[in-house]
Design a protein around this motif. Structure first.
Motif, mmCIF file in Angstrom:
data_model
loop_
_atom_site.group_PDB
_atom_site.id
_atom_site.type_symbol
_atom_site.label_atom_id
_atom_site.label_comp_id
_atom_site.label_asym_id
_atom_site.label_seq_id
_atom_site.Cartn_x
_atom_site.Cartn_y
_atom_site.Cartn_z
ATOM 1 N N ALA A 66 42.482 44.603 39.568
ATOM 2 C CA ALA A 66 43.830 44.277 40.033
ATOM 3 C C ALA A 66 43.827 44.012 41.534
ATOM 4 O O ALA A 66 44.476 43.067 42.016
ATOM 5 C CB ALA A 66 44.790 45.419 39.700
ATOM 6 N N GLY A 67 43.106 44.833 42.288
ATOM 7 C CA GLY A 67 43.015 44.618 43.722
ATOM 8 C C GLY A 67 42.348 43.295 44.060
ATOM 9 O O GLY A 67 42.784 42.586 44.987
ATOM 10 N N ALA A 68 41.305 42.938 43.323
ATOM 11 C CA ALA A 68 40.627 41.652 43.551
ATOM 12 C C ALA A 68 41.576 40.492 43.266
ATOM 13 O O ALA A 68 41.626 39.511 44.018
ATOM 14 C CB ALA A 68 39.384 41.560 42.675
ATOM 15 N N GLY A 69 42.361 40.609 42.178
ATOM 16 C CA GLY A 69 43.312 39.556 41.848
ATOM 17 C C GLY A 69 44.393 39.418 42.903
ATOM 18 O O GLY A 69 44.799 38.307 43.257
ATOM 19 N N ALA A 70 44.869 40.559 43.435
ATOM 20 C CA ALA A 70 45.899 40.526 44.473
ATOM 21 C C ALA A 70 45.382 39.856 45.742
ATOM 22 O O ALA A 70 46.087 39.043 46.364
ATOM 23 C CB ALA A 70 46.377 41.941 44.775
ATOM 24 N N SER A 71 44.156 40.185 46.139
ATOM 25 C CA SER A 71 43.604 39.573 47.352
ATOM 26 C C SER A 71 43.404 38.069 47.161
ATOM 27 O O SER A 71 43.656 37.279 48.079
ATOM 28 C CB SER A 71 42.278 40.243 47.724
ATOM 29 O OG SER A 71 41.291 40.037 46.720
ATOM 30 N N ARG A 72 42.991 37.673 45.974
ATOM 31 C CA ARG A 72 42.842 36.238 45.693
ATOM 32 C C ARG A 72 44.196 35.535 45.730
ATOM 33 O O ARG A 72 44.309 34.417 46.229
ATOM 34 C CB ARG A 72 42.183 36.039 44.327
ATOM 35 C CG ARG A 72 40.724 36.425 44.256
ATOM 36 C CD ARG A 72 40.157 36.126 42.874
ATOM 37 N NE ARG A 72 38.748 36.469 42.770
ATOM 38 C CZ ARG A 72 37.994 36.156 41.714
ATOM 39 N NH1 ARG A 72 38.524 35.500 40.688
ATOM 40 N NH2 ARG A 72 36.723 36.480 41.682
ATOM 41 N N GLU A 73 45.210 36.196 45.191
ATOM 42 C CA GLU A 73 46.550 35.612 45.180
ATOM 43 C C GLU A 73 47.057 35.390 46.602
ATOM 44 O O GLU A 73 47.656 34.357 46.912
ATOM 45 C CB GLU A 73 47.514 36.523 44.423
ATOM 46 C CG GLU A 73 48.912 35.960 44.246
ATOM 47 C CD GLU A 73 49.004 34.878 43.194
ATOM 48 O OE1 GLU A 73 49.901 34.020 43.313
ATOM 49 O OE2 GLU A 73 48.179 34.876 42.264
#
Length: 301
Positions: free
Chosen positions: A123-130
């Motif tokens: 989830a953290g990786a997805g948020a940073s990508r977003e």
């Protein structure tokens, strides 16, 4: 006042009720391109109803984590009230296309908050990508919008649609339309730019810890965003045919939206997913293209 209320209800009903249908049509198109039969066109409705009927298992007591899905959906629905969908935008008097872009960004920030409020590393990786994708894509969409606004002499979507239809072809508009379409591809979380979710890499990213009604809110909000973005591009391209009667404009709008959504789906089907760095570099180039179109429009071309 009554007319604005009815138009608002129409816009909300349009994006809420028809967005799963558009998603089902796109799924069927994707399957046909892959030589598969694919799910029924109405499958997205069944998926949403199934999720709404499941238990909402929350892995975090953080109120941000619980509210994030509904922030995303609220932002998308608010944006829908600023887009003309055959009728004049019900909240067009309260803001122009730039406010619409802000609301879409607010909706995307809800996705970021969902990922950051979770302890799951995916989830953290997805948020940073977003976040990185937002910073790369939003300037492209804004520059394309300003190009259309410069040519039409207004930042109101209804005025832009009317002005572009009357002014006709211009080189700057072709450049801006291409830049806007590329931006919408990423804003819609479509391949090759769905790096924030990337099911095969980070298992849904910000959505990995959600289930039941919360996940349904995310899924529905994404469908609504896609319809709003397609309607936004349709408005920018002009009210074709020019001076069409209201009943014809209302009937043609769903068809125009479908054309835009099918084009984004075909690009997604034919494109492999890119890495986040590749996506950012790509939108750096798209940003240069969008700014070039804006400069050309300023000089009257």
């Amino acid at each position: 006042m009554t007319a604005s209320l009815l138009t608002a209800l129409y816009n909300l009903a349009f994006v809420l009720l028809l967005s799963p249908l558009y998603a089902g049509i796109n799924r069927k198109i994707r399957a046909r391109v892959h030589s598969r039969q694919g799910p029924p066109v109405l499958q997205p409705y069944r998926d949403i109803l199934k999720l709404l009927g499941k238990e909402d298992c929350q892995v975090s007591d953080d109120p941000v984590h619980r509210l994030a899905p509904y922030l995303v959906l609220t932002g998308a629905l608010a944006a829908a009230l600023l887009v003309p969908m055959g009728f004049r935008a019900p909240l067009g008097f309260a803001g122009d296309g730039l406010v619409l872009i802000y609301l879409l960004t607010f909706s995307a920030i809800g996705t970021v908050l969902a990922g950051l409020s979770s302890r799951n590393p995916f989830a953290g990786a997805g948020a940073s990508r977003e976040i990185m994708l937002l910073l790369a894509v939003e300037p492209v969409l804004a520059a394309a919008f300003f190009t259309f606004g410069t040519r039409a002499g207004s930042l109101g979507l209804a005025e832009i649609a009317r002005g572009i239809a009357q002014a006709g072809f211009a080189p700057s508009l072709v450049v801006a339309a291409l830049a806007a379409f590329l931006a919408i591809q990423a804003e819609s979380a479509k391949l090759p730019f769905d790096v924030a979710e990337a099911e095969t890499e980070i298992i849904g990213g910000p959505y990995v810890e959600y289930s039941g009604p919360s996940l349904a809110a995310f899924e529905w909000a994404l469908m609504v965003r896609r319809v709003v973005l397609a309607s936004f591009l349709v408005a920018l391209l002009g009210a074709w045919p020019a001076e069409a009667p209201l009943w014809l404009a209302v009937l043609l709008h769903p068809v125009k939206v479908l054309v835009v959504l099918v084009l984004t789906e075909l690009v997604a089907v034919l494109s492999p997913r890119v890495r986040i760095r590749q996506a950012i570099r790509f939108y750096e180039g798209a940003g240069v293209l969008a700014v070039a179109g804006l400069l050309v429009a300023i000089f009257g071309f």
